[in-house]
Design a protein around this motif. Structure first.
Motif, PDB file in Angstrom:
ATOM      1  N   ARG A 178     -16.506   4.240   8.918  1.00 40.12           N
ATOM      2  CA  ARG A 178     -15.122   4.413   9.359  1.00 40.12           C
ATOM      3  C   ARG A 178     -14.756   5.888   9.294  1.00 40.12           C
ATOM      4  NH1 ARG A 178     -12.051   5.751   4.876  1.00 40.12           N
ATOM      5  NH2 ARG A 178     -12.848   5.066   2.848  1.00 40.12           N
ATOM      6  N   CYS A 179     -13.539   6.195   9.707  1.00 36.64           N
ATOM      7  CA  CYS A 179     -13.042   7.567   9.640  1.00 36.64           C
ATOM      8  C   CYS A 179     -12.690   7.916   8.191  1.00 36.64           C
ATOM      9  CB  CYS A 179     -11.814   7.727  10.528  1.00 36.64           C
ATOM     10  SG  CYS A 179     -11.215   9.427  10.661  1.00 36.64           S
ATOM     11  N   ARG A 180     -13.256   8.998   7.696  1.00 35.57           N
ATOM     12  CA  ARG A 180     -13.028   9.412   6.320  1.00 35.57           C
ATOM     13  C   ARG A 180     -11.593   9.910   6.110  1.00 35.57           C
ATOM     14  NH1 ARG A 180     -12.916  14.274   3.848  1.00 35.57           N
ATOM     15  NH2 ARG A 180     -13.380  14.310   1.620  1.00 35.57           N
ATOM     16  N   THR A 181     -11.015   9.577   4.941  1.00 36.85           N
ATOM     17  CA  THR A 181      -9.677  10.042   4.583  1.00 36.85           C
ATOM     18  C   THR A 181      -9.684  10.980   3.393  1.00 36.85           C
ATOM     19  OG1 THR A 181      -9.188   8.251   3.027  1.00 36.85           O
ATOM     20  CG2 THR A 181      -8.776   7.818   5.365  1.00 36.85           C
ATOM     21  N   GLY A 182     -10.677  10.853   2.504  1.00 39.54           N
ATOM     22  CA  GLY A 182     -10.779  11.750   1.363  1.00 39.54           C
ATOM     23  C   GLY A 182      -9.792  11.493   0.247  1.00 39.54           C
ATOM     24  N   ARG A 183      -9.171  10.297   0.222  1.00 41.81           N
ATOM     25  CA  ARG A 183      -8.258  10.018  -0.886  1.00 41.81           C
ATOM     26  C   ARG A 183      -9.041   9.942  -2.194  1.00 41.81           C
ATOM     27  NH1 ARG A 183      -6.548   6.156   2.721  1.00 41.81           N
ATOM     28  NH2 ARG A 183      -7.350   4.494   1.408  1.00 41.81           N
ATOM     29  N   PRO A 184      -8.398  10.211  -3.325  1.00 44.32           N
ATOM     30  CA  PRO A 184      -9.115  10.207  -4.615  1.00 44.32           C
ATOM     31  C   PRO A 184      -9.558   8.804  -4.991  1.00 44.32           C
ATOM     32  CG  PRO A 184      -6.754  10.458  -4.949  1.00 44.32           C
ATOM     33  CD  PRO A 184      -6.981  10.581  -3.475  1.00 44.32           C
ATOM     34  N   PRO A 185     -10.520   8.689  -5.909  1.00 47.41           N
ATOM     35  CA  PRO A 185     -10.986   7.362  -6.345  1.00 47.41           C
ATOM     36  C   PRO A 185      -9.944   6.660  -7.202  1.00 47.41           C
ATOM     37  CG  PRO A 185     -12.027   9.089  -7.639  1.00 47.41           C
ATOM     38  CD  PRO A 185     -11.260   9.777  -6.555  1.00 47.41           C
ATOM     39  N   THR A 186     -10.125   5.359  -7.370  1.00 49.69           N
ATOM     40  CA  THR A 186      -9.231   4.587  -8.241  1.00 49.69           C
ATOM     41  C   THR A 186      -9.541   4.909  -9.696  1.00 49.69           C
ATOM     42  OG1 THR A 186     -10.756   2.713  -8.353  1.00 49.69           O
ATOM     43  CG2 THR A 186      -9.175   2.728  -6.534  1.00 49.69           C
ATOM     44  N   ARG A 187      -8.627   4.558 -10.575  1.00 49.53           N
ATOM     45  CA  ARG A 187      -8.837   4.788 -12.008  1.00 49.53           C
ATOM     46  C   ARG A 187      -9.921   3.871 -12.555  1.00 49.53           C
ATOM     47  NH1 ARG A 187      -3.441   3.884 -11.750  1.00 49.53           N
ATOM     48  NH2 ARG A 187      -3.665   1.998 -13.045  1.00 49.53           N
ATOM     49  N   ILE A 188      -9.968   2.625 -12.070  1.00 45.40           N
ATOM     50  CA  ILE A 188     -10.883   1.619 -12.608  1.00 45.40           C
ATOM     51  C   ILE A 188     -12.297   1.787 -12.077  1.00 45.40           C
ATOM     52  CG2 ILE A 188     -11.304  -0.862 -12.809  1.00 45.40           C
ATOM     53  CD1 ILE A 188      -8.890   0.129 -14.379  1.00 45.40           C
ATOM     54  N   ASP A 189     -12.411   2.102 -10.797  1.00 46.50           N
ATOM     55  CA  ASP A 189     -13.717   2.164 -10.142  1.00 46.50           C
ATOM     56  C   ASP A 189     -13.833   3.494  -9.415  1.00 46.50           C
ATOM     57  OD1 ASP A 189     -16.047   1.880  -8.728  1.00 46.50           O
ATOM     58  OD2 ASP A 189     -15.477   0.015  -7.712  1.00 46.50           O
ATOM     59  N   SER A 190     -14.701   4.369  -9.899  1.00 44.09           N
ATOM     60  CA  SER A 190     -14.830   5.700  -9.315  1.00 44.09           C
ATOM     61  C   SER A 190     -15.455   5.666  -7.927  1.00 44.09           C
ATOM     62  CB  SER A 190     -15.678   6.591 -10.225  1.00 44.09           C
ATOM     63  OG  SER A 190     -16.993   6.065 -10.363  1.00 44.09           O
ATOM     64  N   MET A 191     -16.085   4.553  -7.555  1.00 41.87           N
ATOM     65  CA  MET A 191     -16.701   4.444  -6.239  1.00 41.87           C
ATOM     66  C   MET A 191     -15.743   3.882  -5.202  1.00 41.87           C
ATOM     67  SD  MET A 191     -19.543   5.757  -6.888  1.00 41.87           S
ATOM     68  CE  MET A 191     -20.357   5.490  -5.320  1.00 41.87           C
ATOM     69  N   ALA A 192     -14.594   3.396  -5.639  1.00 45.63           N
ATOM     70  CA  ALA A 192     -13.599   2.835  -4.719  1.00 45.63           C
ATOM     71  C   ALA A 192     -12.536   3.879  -4.432  1.00 45.63           C
ATOM     72  CB  ALA A 192     -12.966   1.581  -5.318  1.00 45.63           C
ATOM     73  N   GLU A 193     -12.123   3.950  -3.183  1.00 43.02           N
ATOM     74  CA  GLU A 193     -11.074   4.886  -2.795  1.00 43.02           C
ATOM     75  C   GLU A 193      -9.711   4.272  -3.068  1.00 43.02           C
ATOM     76  OE1 GLU A 193     -11.486   7.629   0.763  1.00 43.02           O
ATOM     77  OE2 GLU A 193      -9.995   6.210   1.521  1.00 43.02           O
ATOM     78  N   SER A 194      -8.802   5.066  -3.597  1.00 41.45           N
ATOM     79  CA  SER A 194      -7.466   4.569  -3.933  1.00 41.45           C
ATOM     80  C   SER A 194      -6.695   4.227  -2.671  1.00 41.45           C
ATOM     81  CB  SER A 194      -6.706   5.610  -4.747  1.00 41.45           C
ATOM     82  OG  SER A 194      -6.581   6.826  -4.013  1.00 41.45           O
ATOM     83  N   ARG A 195      -5.739   3.350  -2.830  1.00 46.81           N
ATOM     84  CA  ARG A 195      -4.876   2.966  -1.713  1.00 46.81           C
ATOM     85  C   ARG A 195      -3.865   4.074  -1.437  1.00 46.81           C
ATOM     86  NH1 ARG A 195      -6.702  -0.270   1.529  1.00 46.81           N
ATOM     87  NH2 ARG A 195      -4.627  -0.861   2.201  1.00 46.81           N
ATOM     88  N   PRO A 196      -3.304   4.135  -0.231  1.00 46.18           N
ATOM     89  CA  PRO A 196      -2.278   5.145   0.050  1.00 46.18           C
ATOM     90  C   PRO A 196      -1.094   4.985  -0.902  1.00 46.18           C
ATOM     91  CG  PRO A 196      -3.003   4.078   2.070  1.00 46.18           C
ATOM     92  CD  PRO A 196      -3.592   3.302   0.937  1.00 46.18           C
ATOM     93  N   SER A 197      -0.524   6.085  -1.313  1.00 50.44           N
ATOM     94  CA  SER A 197       0.581   6.052  -2.266  1.00 50.44           C
ATOM     95  C   SER A 197       1.917   6.140  -1.557  1.00 50.44           C
ATOM     96  CB  SER A 197       0.451   7.214  -3.261  1.00 50.44           C
ATOM     97  OG  SER A 197       0.448   8.449  -2.573  1.00 50.44           O
ATOM     98  N   GLY A 198       2.896   5.397  -2.066  1.00 46.97           N
ATOM     99  CA  GLY A 198       4.255   5.473  -1.540  1.00 46.97           C
ATOM    100  C   GLY A 198       4.323   5.171  -0.059  1.00 46.97           C
ATOM    101  N   SER A 199       4.958   6.076   0.688  1.00 44.04           N
ATOM    102  CA  SER A 199       5.116   5.892   2.130  1.00 44.04           C
ATOM    103  C   SER A 199       3.959   6.486   2.921  1.00 44.04           C
ATOM    104  CB  SER A 199       6.427   6.540   2.597  1.00 44.04           C
ATOM    105  OG  SER A 199       6.411   7.933   2.308  1.00 44.04           O
ATOM    106  N   GLU A 200       2.923   6.953   2.231  1.00 42.81           N
ATOM    107  CA  GLU A 200       1.762   7.537   2.888  1.00 42.81           C
ATOM    108  C   GLU A 200       1.017   6.475   3.709  1.00 42.81           C
ATOM    109  OE1 GLU A 200      -2.460   9.764   1.666  1.00 42.81           O
ATOM    110  OE2 GLU A 200      -1.272   8.681   0.169  1.00 42.81           O
ATOM    111  N   SER A 201       0.570   6.870   4.870  1.00 37.78           N
ATOM    112  CA  SER A 201      -0.261   5.996   5.697  1.00 37.78           C
ATOM    113  C   SER A 201      -1.702   6.458   5.602  1.00 37.78           C
ATOM    114  CB  SER A 201       0.200   6.041   7.159  1.00 37.78           C
ATOM    115  OG  SER A 201       1.476   5.465   7.302  1.00 37.78           O
TER     116      SER A 201
END
Length: 938
Positions: A315-338
């Motif tokens: 897919r198209c890379r977004t570069g969001r930081p990893p989640t706190r629980i799983d460093s291999m998972a990308e975090s979900r968008p925060s707040g009103s961020e798409s």
């Protein structure tokens, strides 16, 4: 299953399709380390008068304004590397100066309007405290022409002087959203400047703007920009480069543009690092590690798709930081961020606003069903009360709707007295108050050929059917279907005769579902079988279901848990048969949405688009051909990852596999997706629905003549192939032209190796070594994103939206003698069956979502329509080919209308039969059940 409350349903709808609250996010973006072009500190600038032209396009109008002409110092310096490319030589010249007049077209947008008030306030405060300041200094749009020729020093392209298009801070861009305002500037060039091949643009305002185009009429040179240009002082301190509309193969690129062509592609590729901002124009690859949200809880964790264990496209890379629980998972968008997509991939204002209004309507239509579900006394059949009557009479539930319609936010829709328009659904085409709520056999057979999923039916080649699963792992996979189950339903034929005469067909979901059934059936309110359905082709050319096998895993290779249902002979058998068909429909709905629609179109085509932007210059003829077929797809897919296919959202909650849905698509991608089988003729041959026949116009002969999807689809496929053949043969005369096109080869290699890395070593990938190879590859891609997608997407509401007939999930297995609830079933089989279907609020929520996804936006672009023919103004053969293609598409529409009126074609014409319009090329706005857009727009 506990019924959802009003608040949860409202939040669910909003989560699924969040309303857009648009701020100019670009102001938050930080400068990115892009290679780009600036302007020389020693270059002389001319600030030119700007005045709108009469008769601006798209309804736009201009107002004449007075602007001062002033000389200003240049404000941006080049790096040493950039000076080599875009710096005018400083030696004196006696060459005469020529003035070129250019039209600059700017599109107004919601971003312009929303930032105007803020800019006005900032300017006012600035002038109060700095009354002697020059508020207009260094504002405007700086433009510079780039010649296709080199300067006599042989090191860089010839350049014009800078021209500055300036509008003051207190000047409003006129017109509503989408209006195009046109202005004039003059460039000064040497008389031997040559033909301009590019224009460099620098935005010195505080906000982004949308640059539609630049045209130089004296030379008939057009620059189709169609891009957001970011402000240099906040985001991008460098010039953007836009090339003219003339197509060039890489080796034919004018010498003055070669380095700019390569540099532009390097910028678009990025460096694979950092968090992408909404203003970026970077196309990079990543795995699907953003579907879960483990920080929210274990139940929201999802495995990464892509790699050895779960093969998948990228897919198209977004570069969001990893989640706190799983460093291999990308975090979900925060707040009103798409979820990030490159800036030019965002939806146009008119489409975005149409979606926002549809979301409000969808939300409103679920309030009353949610309240009724909360009270626990309404079944799914009550959904009929929320479907409009022919005369628009209000039901007993509309009193509450009338009150709600007066409250925000629905009062903003200004529906007046037409309350039903807001709170009731349009009738899906498969819905009829005069017919049964449930699926009849004849309609069941018709829909596998002309419904929302005509891609799964196969010709049965061996009876009983054979599974490919390992019995040591999944238990006995031997079919329970026997000759006695079907022999009385095949018009006196023997089974062997029926097979040889192509009379038996199969809808087989056994191998797809069986490995996941233990996990699916352990979920709350989810029950499923691995289903196998046998159909017989009647003398009228229709299919009738004659047997359904329902299988469960046993883990013992010596035992099986299968039952076979056949057409009923008594009341109890009638409801068992209905139960079986409902489970088949539930599986079919999942396969349609997740495998055929999401996987085979959205997911597998995204890498082709990313690779095209990274490896094909906008000047490349193949990029120009494909450009309209890439529109909105990346944004559509990002929205799906954000609100549809991610953990706990609308698709997981509405289909039987639940949280295992995306893993099942990974298994399907691993086991049977092949690009070389994705073209229509190859797919039909693979499924046994067609045989090669060179005497036929499309090179194949259908096994079932009245197969509406295939018959109409082959007309469109043939027209696409003809256009692509003419186009490719114009630019590629021989094998060497293909092999020497390094951009083309890089695009295809990257599509395979970075876009589909888990299949990169597969032997079935087509080679790209001849013009014929390229014609086949391009025809397949264009077919997938146009007609194939149209069939699967725009059928959803009208063919799959009425849940009692086409349930998307089942909540109970069929009770067998000895089960605790078998007596309940025998005592009242209809009531028991209805309790196995989705709830009322689940049904209306699914209707609301499919009505959004099945709608055409006001600015939809359809197959056969091109608004960029000026790109081939010097190549009349190409324009003729596009015009011929458009005429053929119009003729196809006429032919489909003729077929839909032919009484011999029982699958598309007759009493109570829905005319097959899914491949009708054009459509109006809304949920029409027809229309083939140029790209994956929903």
């Amino acid at each position: 299953m506990a019924a959802a409350g009003t608040k949860s349903v409202m939040l669910g709808i909003l989560d699924t399709y969040p309303l857009h609250v648009h701020n100019n996010g670009s102001l938050l973006c930080q400068p990115q380390p892009h290679l780009s072009i600036g302007n020389s500190p020693s270059t002389k600038e001319r600030r030119l008068m700007m005045h709108p032209l009469l008769g601006s396009s798209s309804g736009g109008s201009g107002t004449k304004k007075k602007f001062r002409v002033r000389q200003t110092p240049t404000i941006a310096a080049l790096t040493e590397g950039e000076k080599r490319v875009l710096t005018m030589p400083q030696e004196s010249s006696t060459t005469a100066i020529t003035k070129l007049t250019a039209k600059i077209a700017l599109r107004n947008s919601s971003n312009n309007n929303k930032m105007f008030a803020k800019n006005m306030m900032n300017t006012a405060l600035f002038n109060i405290f700095r009354p002697n300041s020059q508020s207009h200094t260094n504002k405007g749009l700086v433009l510079q022409l780039v010649s296709t020729q080199l300067h006599p020093n042989g090191r860089e392209a010839k350049l014009s002087d800078d021209a500055v298009l300036e509008w003051p801070e207190d000047d409003v861009v006129l017109g509503g959203e989408g209006t195009i305002n046109t202005y004039k500037v003059e460039f000064c060039v040497d008389s031997d400047f040559g033909v301009p091949g590019a224009v460099a643009v620098l935005n010195r305002h505080d906000t982004e703007f949308f640059l539609e185009s630049i045209s130089i009429q004296q030379l008939n040179v057009h620059f189709p920009c169609q891009s957001w240009v970011q402000p240099m002082n906040k985001i991008d301190p460098h010039k953007r480069v836009f090339f003219s509309n003339k197509a060039y193969l890489p080796l034919e690129t004018p010498i003055g543009l070669k380095e700019l062509r390569e540099r532009e592609l390097r910028q678009l590729r990025g460096d694979g690092r950092g968090h992408r901002k909404s203003c970026d124009r970077i196309y990079e690859y990543d795995v699907y590690n953003d579907l879960g949200d483990p920080d929210k809880g274990h139940e929201f964790a999802r495995p990464t798709l892509g790699g050895l264990h779960n093969p998948y496209p990228t897919r198209c890379r977004t570069g969001r930081p990893p989640t706190r629980i799983d460093s291999m998972a990308e975090s979900r968008p925060s707040g009103s961020e798409s979820i990030y997509v490159p800036r030019d991939e965002e939806l146009a204002d008119i489409k975005r606003h149409a979606l926002d209004q549809a979301k409000l309507i969808a939300l409103a239509r679920n309030i009353v069903p949610a309240l009724l579900d909360k009270m626990g006394n309404e079944g799914v059949l009550k959904v009929d009360n929320f479907i409009k009557e022919a005369r628009h009479s209000e039901s007993k539930y509309m009193g509450l709707g009338s009150i709600l319609a007066q409250l925000p936010p629905w009062n903003l829709l200004n529906l007046g007295a037409n309350i039903e328009e807001l709170f009731k659904f349009d009738p899906p085409k498969i819905f009829s108050r005069e017919k049964s709520h449930f699926l009849e056999d004849d309609e069941f057979g018709r829909q596998v050929l002309a419904g929302q999923n005509p891609l799964s039916i196969e010709r049965l080649k061996v009876f009983p059917p054979v599974s490919k699963l390992d019995p040591c792992k999944w238990g006995s996979v031997e079919s329970a279907l026997k000759a006695e189950h079907i022999i009385d339903h095949i018009d006196g034929m023997s089974i062997q005769q029926a097979l040889e005469e192509n009379k038996l067909f199969i809808l087989d979901y056994h191998d797809i579902f069986l490995p996941f059934l233990d996990r699916i059936n352990a979920l709350d309110d989810r029950k499923a079988y691995a289903t196998t359905t046998i159909f017989f082709l009647t003398k009228m050319g229709t299919l009738k279901p004659i047997a359904i096998q329902l299988a469960l895993p046993t883990m013992d290779p010596n035992t099986s848990s299968k039952q076979v249902l056949t057409p009923p002979v008594d009341t109890t058998a009638k409801w068992l048969w209905q139960f079986g068909k409902a489970h088949v429909c539930s599986n079919d709905a999942f396969v349609h949405t997740y495998l055929h629609h999401w996987l085979r179109i959205h997911a597998t085509m995204e890498p082709f688009i990313i690779a095209a932007h990274r490896q094909l210059s906008v000047m490349h003829p193949i990029y120009k051909l494909l450009r309209p077929h890439m529109r909105y797809t990346l944004k559509t897919n990002a929205t799906s990852r954000e609100t549809l296919i991610n953990a706990g959202h609308i698709l997981e909650t509405n289909f039987s596999p639940g949280r295992y849905s995306m893993q099942m698509t990974s298994a399907a991608y691993r086991d049977w997706w092949q690009f070389d089988q994705e073209g229509l003729p190859a797919d039909l041959i693979r499924r046994g629905l067609a045989v090669p026949d060179e005497s036929q116009p499309q090179g194949v002969r259908l096994v079932i003549e009245d197969y509406p999807y295939a018959a109409d689809g082959l007309l469109i496929w043939s027209s696409i192939e003809k256009l692509v053949k003419t186009y490719v043969n114009y630019y590629y005369k021989d094998v060497y032209a293909i092999s020497s096109d390094y951009e083309l080869q890089s695009w295809y290699n990257e599509f395979i190796n970075l876009g589909h890395p888990d299949h990169k070593n597969a032997s079935w990938w087509p080679k790209l070594s001849t013009p014929e190879n390229l014609i086949s590859i391009l025809t397949t891609i264009i077919w997938i994103v146009t007609a194939q997608h149209a069939v699967l997407n725009f059928s959803q509401y009208h063919y799959g939206g009425y849940v009692p007939m086409r349930p998307t999930l089942m909540r109970k297995l069929i009770p067998r003698e000895g089960d605790l609830d078998y007596i309940d079933f025998v005592m009242d089989p209809q009531r028991y069956f209805e309790s196995s279907l989705p709830s009322l609020s689940q049904a209306t929520k699914f209707m609301a979502i499919t009505s959004i996804g099945s709608a055409h936006s006001p600015e939809e672009e359809y197959i056969g329509d091109r608004n960029d023919l000026c790109s081939w103004s010097e190549e009349p053969e190409i324009i003729d080919a596009f015009n011929q293609f458009s005429m053929e598409i119009k003729n196809i529409e006429t032919e489909i209308e003729k077929r839909n009126a032919d009484p011999k074609l029982r699958n598309r014409c007759g009493d109570g039969v829905i005319p097959y319009e899914l491949l009708m090329p054009w459509s109006g706005q809304g949920v029409t059940g027809r229309g083939v857009p140029n790209s994956v727009t929903a």
